[in-house]
Write an enzyme that holds these catalytic residues in place. Structure first.
Site, PDB file in Angstrom:
ATOM      1  N   ASP A   1       0.845  -1.202   0.000  1.00 31.85           N
ATOM      2  CA  ASP A   1       0.000   0.000   0.000  1.00 31.85           C
ATOM      3  C   ASP A   1       0.878   1.249   0.000  1.00 31.85           C
ATOM      4  O   ASP A   1       2.094   1.170   0.155  1.00 31.85           O
ATOM      5  CB  ASP A   1      -0.915  -0.015   1.239  1.00 31.85           C
ATOM      6  CG  ASP A   1      -2.167   0.829   1.042  1.00 31.85           C
ATOM      7  OD1 ASP A   1      -2.296   1.480  -0.013  1.00 31.85           O
ATOM      8  OD2 ASP A   1      -3.018   0.833   1.947  1.00 31.85           O
TER       9      ASP A   1
ATOM     10  N   HIS B   1      -9.820  -2.043  -7.688  1.00 30.01           N
ATOM     11  CA  HIS B   1      -9.816  -0.976  -6.676  1.00 30.01           C
ATOM     12  C   HIS B   1      -9.078   0.277  -7.142  1.00 30.01           C
ATOM     13  O   HIS B   1      -9.579   1.392  -6.988  1.00 30.01           O
ATOM     14  CB  HIS B   1      -9.195  -1.518  -5.384  1.00 30.01           C
ATOM     15  CG  HIS B   1      -9.040  -0.506  -4.298  1.00 30.01           C
ATOM     16  ND1 HIS B   1     -10.109   0.159  -3.731  1.00 30.01           N
ATOM     17  CD2 HIS B   1      -7.929  -0.015  -3.655  1.00 30.01           C
ATOM     18  CE1 HIS B   1      -9.675   0.993  -2.795  1.00 30.01           C
ATOM     19  NE2 HIS B   1      -8.354   0.910  -2.728  1.00 30.01           N
TER      20      HIS B   1
HETATM   21  C1  HEM Z   1      -4.741   2.372  -3.649  1.00 27.16           C
HETATM   22  C2  HEM Z   1      -5.831  -1.000  -0.342  1.00 27.16           C
HETATM   23  C3  HEM Z   1      -9.493   1.770   1.236  1.00 27.16           C
HETATM   24  C4  HEM Z   1      -8.581   4.975  -2.250  1.00 27.16           C
HETATM   25  C5  HEM Z   1      -4.722   1.225  -2.893  1.00 27.16           C
HETATM   26  C6  HEM Z   1      -3.778   0.140  -3.041  1.00 27.16           C
HETATM   27  C7  HEM Z   1      -4.085  -0.795  -2.117  1.00 27.16           C
HETATM   28  C8  HEM Z   1      -5.219  -0.320  -1.383  1.00 27.16           C
HETATM   29  C9  HEM Z   1      -3.359  -2.120  -1.872  1.00 27.16           C
HETATM   30  C10 HEM Z   1      -2.658   0.069  -4.088  1.00 27.16           C
HETATM   31  C11 HEM Z   1      -1.397   0.672  -3.615  1.00 27.16           C
HETATM   32  C12 HEM Z   1      -1.290   2.159  -3.818  1.00 27.16           C
HETATM   33  O1  HEM Z   1      -1.307   2.662  -4.940  1.00 27.16           O
HETATM   34  O2  HEM Z   1      -1.148   2.842  -2.804  1.00 27.16           O
HETATM   35  C13 HEM Z   1      -6.927  -0.532   0.352  1.00 27.16           C
HETATM   36  C14 HEM Z   1      -7.572  -1.266   1.429  1.00 27.16           C
HETATM   37  C15 HEM Z   1      -8.596  -0.483   1.881  1.00 27.16           C
HETATM   38  C16 HEM Z   1      -8.596   0.729   1.071  1.00 27.16           C
HETATM   39  C17 HEM Z   1      -7.168  -2.643   1.934  1.00 27.16           C
HETATM   40  C18 HEM Z   1      -9.574  -0.710   2.984  1.00 27.16           C
HETATM   41  C19 HEM Z   1      -9.368  -1.521   4.013  1.00 27.16           C
HETATM   42  C20 HEM Z   1      -9.590   2.859   0.401  1.00 27.16           C
HETATM   43  C21 HEM Z   1     -10.606   3.884   0.496  1.00 27.16           C
HETATM   44  C22 HEM Z   1     -10.364   4.767  -0.512  1.00 27.16           C
HETATM   45  C23 HEM Z   1      -9.182   4.307  -1.209  1.00 27.16           C
HETATM   46  C24 HEM Z   1     -11.721   3.945   1.538  1.00 27.16           C
HETATM   47  C25 HEM Z   1     -11.146   6.001  -0.873  1.00 27.16           C
HETATM   48  C26 HEM Z   1     -12.460   6.009  -0.961  1.00 27.16           C
HETATM   49  C27 HEM Z   1      -7.433   4.566  -2.873  1.00 27.16           C
HETATM   50  C28 HEM Z   1      -6.756   5.358  -3.874  1.00 27.16           C
HETATM   51  C29 HEM Z   1      -5.654   4.606  -4.285  1.00 27.16           C
HETATM   52  C30 HEM Z   1      -5.678   3.370  -3.526  1.00 27.16           C
HETATM   53  C31 HEM Z   1      -7.144   6.741  -4.374  1.00 27.16           C
HETATM   54  C32 HEM Z   1      -4.605   5.012  -5.313  1.00 27.16           C
HETATM   55  C33 HEM Z   1      -5.085   4.712  -6.696  1.00 27.16           C
HETATM   56  C34 HEM Z   1      -4.056   5.160  -7.703  1.00 27.16           C
HETATM   57  O3  HEM Z   1      -3.660   6.314  -7.663  1.00 27.16           O
HETATM   58  O4  HEM Z   1      -3.647   4.337  -8.515  1.00 27.16           O
HETATM   59  N1  HEM Z   1      -5.596   0.913  -1.888  1.00 27.16           N
HETATM   60  N2  HEM Z   1      -7.583   0.647   0.171  1.00 27.16           N
HETATM   61  N3  HEM Z   1      -8.746   3.142  -0.637  1.00 27.16           N
HETATM   62  N4  HEM Z   1      -6.756   3.390  -2.685  1.00 27.16           N
HETATM   63 FE1  HEM Z   1      -7.222   1.990  -1.316  1.00 27.16          FE
END
Ligand code: HEM
Length: 500
Positions: A214, A357
């Site tokens: 992450d 996601h």
């Molecule tokens: C990216 C996990 C909740 C928004 C990611 C990544 C993972 C991840 C593994 C890819 C790594 C990265 O680019 O940083 C999770 C998990 C969540 C969660 C396990 C809940 C337990 C959320 C929530 C939001 C969110 C609630 C917003 C509503 C984003 C965004 C990215 C991202 C904006 C970057 C996308 C990009 O720029 O490519 N998340 N996330 N995440 N997540 Fe989550």
């Protein structure tokens, strides 16, 4: 009400930043966590931002192996205000302090207030953010939470006035610093709730509880982020910072708030054994891949990245650890790579499903130009809770023991909650038709998406996950992420702490 001083002259000369922290944590023993990814490629050059005044967690993230979120209510406003401006203010860590190795504190501290907290302090200025004014509890249904019965009681209503974020290498450091703050504030505050975050152990450091790296992709900020290598361009600082260039509400924000940011906090419980079981049961059947590889590919297609962090848009068939470690390549994609499809399908979701996601939360080229969507957040969360026990893994089920609750302490900064986090959750993540105009609706985000207004166990359909049969619907009948509630806060510029 104090004014945030807009002077780049005050910025001290800083050490050159290193560029591979996230990518190869082992090579950076002092900055080992991808939670620190935003240290990557940051320059003090600054585009008019007063980095001495902007709290450190907002743009670059506090260094943290351990982080404590201490939620409090203010019981004696007069005492609290006087202590805040005199004794507490020096504890608050600025962006510049984090950037300079000579000024980095052992334990960094940030502070933020809810609307109820600002009201308790007698701040009458309207920050012009309705979500913040309402508080998260009032907006729970809008976010798709299955009611608020799962909410931690402290988050219900508007009891919380503020939060201290304390980040350090050890629990002892964090606890000691909290004791210092409590000592100063005495009975002027009382604890409502606390959540202790910690980077996961060993080689899982930097990975969230489902096992995926992450903290990789963050918006690059115009005039601030160096070496922008994601091909997505930059966003104006005002998308993240109130009152700065690019804040669409700049003219209606009180001047003392300039350089502050709205902090969305969510305690998101993760049902890890259930997630693992779902992934194993739905392993794909791509010829030439082993059972394990087919399973891993299914999981990666739910996220859009492999567990290593490599994006499937660039590594669609197998994980690629070298790619994951390469900071100039790992975030350099737009989902628009018709030249390298690994599957012979007439759809540009062959490499990465529309429902993944990272595609639901940041559609990149899907909406034309990424930096003109104005729906960007800076994430700064950290995992909380213990590792999965053998008993849970065996039963393929999370324990109901509250001591075994685990998840993500989700933190996101933006200058406008309705356009940032709420838009993302409501209009993209929970909207089965987004990304729009596709032959088969992508479905909700398989990780955090909810069918609005539904009960917790309502199945959600996701398509595009099987690259050989993209219209196939996968039915998710378990919520892998359960909201335990949260609150909306304003993380003010440090100068405002002596004048609220
Ligand atoms: C990216 C996990 C909740 C928004 C990611 C990544 C993972 C991840 C593994 C890819 C790594 C990265 O680019 O940083 C999770 C998990 C969540 C969660 C396990 C809940 C337990 C959320 C929530 C939001 C969110 C609630 C917003 C509503 C984003 C965004 C990215 C991202 C904006 C970057 C996308 C990009 O720029 O490519 N998340 N996330 N995440 N997540 Fe989550």
């Amino acid at each position: 009400i104090g004014l945030a001083v807009q002077s780049a002259l005050a910025v001290p000369k800083l050490q050159p930043r290193r560029t591979s922290i996230l990518i190869n944590p082992d090579a950076q023993p002092d900055l080992p966590s991808p939670q620190n990814a935003r240290f990557t490629g940051v320059t003090p050059a600054i585009g008019g931002l007063n980095l001495n005044d902007i709290q450190g967690d907002i743009l670059i993230g506090m260094k943290k192996k351990k982080e404590l979120f201490f939620f409090f209510s203010i019981t004696d406003a007069a005492t609290f205000k006087s202590k805040l401006s005199s004794d507490i203010k020096p504890f608050i860590t600025s962006t510049n302090q984090l950037l300079s190795s000579s000024t980095q504190p052992i334990t960094a501290v940030n502070i933020a207030f809810s609307q109820a907290g600002l009201t308790a302090l007698g701040v009458s200025d309207n920050l012009d953010d309705d979500a913040f004014t309402n508080g998260q509890f009032a907006n729970a249904a809008k976010l798709g939470d299955a009611g608020t019965t799962n909410w931690v009681s402290g988050f219900a209503g508007t009891k919380i006035h503020g939060v201290f974020l304390l980040a350090s290498d050890t629990v002892d450091n964090v606890d000691n610093e909290l004791a210092n703050l409590q000592n100063i504030l005495g009975c002027s505050i009382s604890e409502i709730h606390r959540l202790a975050g910690a980077a996961r152990p060993g080689d899982q450091e930097g990975h969230e509880h489902f096992g995926y790296m992450d903290g990789i992709s963050q918006p690059a900020i115009e005039g601030f982020t160096q070496n922008v290598s994601d091909g997505l361009g930059t966003v104006a600082p005002g998308e993240l910072l109130v009152g700065e260039t690019g804040d669409s509400l700049q003219s209606s924000r009180p001047s003392w708030a300039t350089g502050g940011s709205f902090l969305v906090f969510r305690q998101l419980q993760q049902m890890v054994p259930e997630f693992n079981k779902f992934v194993a049961n739905n392993a794909l059947s791509i010829p030439g891949l082993s059972q394990q590889e087919n399973e891993d590919l299914f999981g990666a297609r739910l996220f859009g990245r492999w567990k290593s962090g490599a994006p499937i848009d660039l590594a669609p068939l197998r994980d690629d650890v070298d790619l994951a470690k390469n900071s100039s390549r790992n975030n350099n994609f737009t989902f628009n790579h018709p030249e390298i499809p690994k599957f012979t399908l007439a759809s540009n979701q062959t490499n990465c499903p529309f429902s993944a996601h990272i595609r639901k939360t940041r559609p990149r080229a899907d909406l034309g130009s990424d930096n003109t969507t104005h729906h960007h957040i800076m994430r700064a969360g950290i995992p909380y809770g213990p590792e999965v026990t053998d008993a849970e893994a065996y039963a393929q089920q999370s324990s109901t023991d509250p001591a075994l609750e685990r998840g993500l302490a989700f933190v996101a900064y933006q200058s406008n909650i309705a356009q940032g986090f709420e838009f993302m959750q409501e209009q993209w993540v929970n909207n089965a038709n987004f990304i729009f105009g596709k032959p088969t609706p992508p479905g909700v985000d398989p990780i955090i998406g909810r069918v609005p207004g539904s009960a917790a166990d309502t199945p959600r359909n996701v398509s595009g996950t099987d690259p050989l049969n993209p219209s196939k619907q996968f039915s998710l009948d378990v919520e892998f992420v359960v909201s335990r509630g949260g609150e909306y806060f304003f993380s003010p510029p440090i100068s405002a702490l002596s004048s609220v």
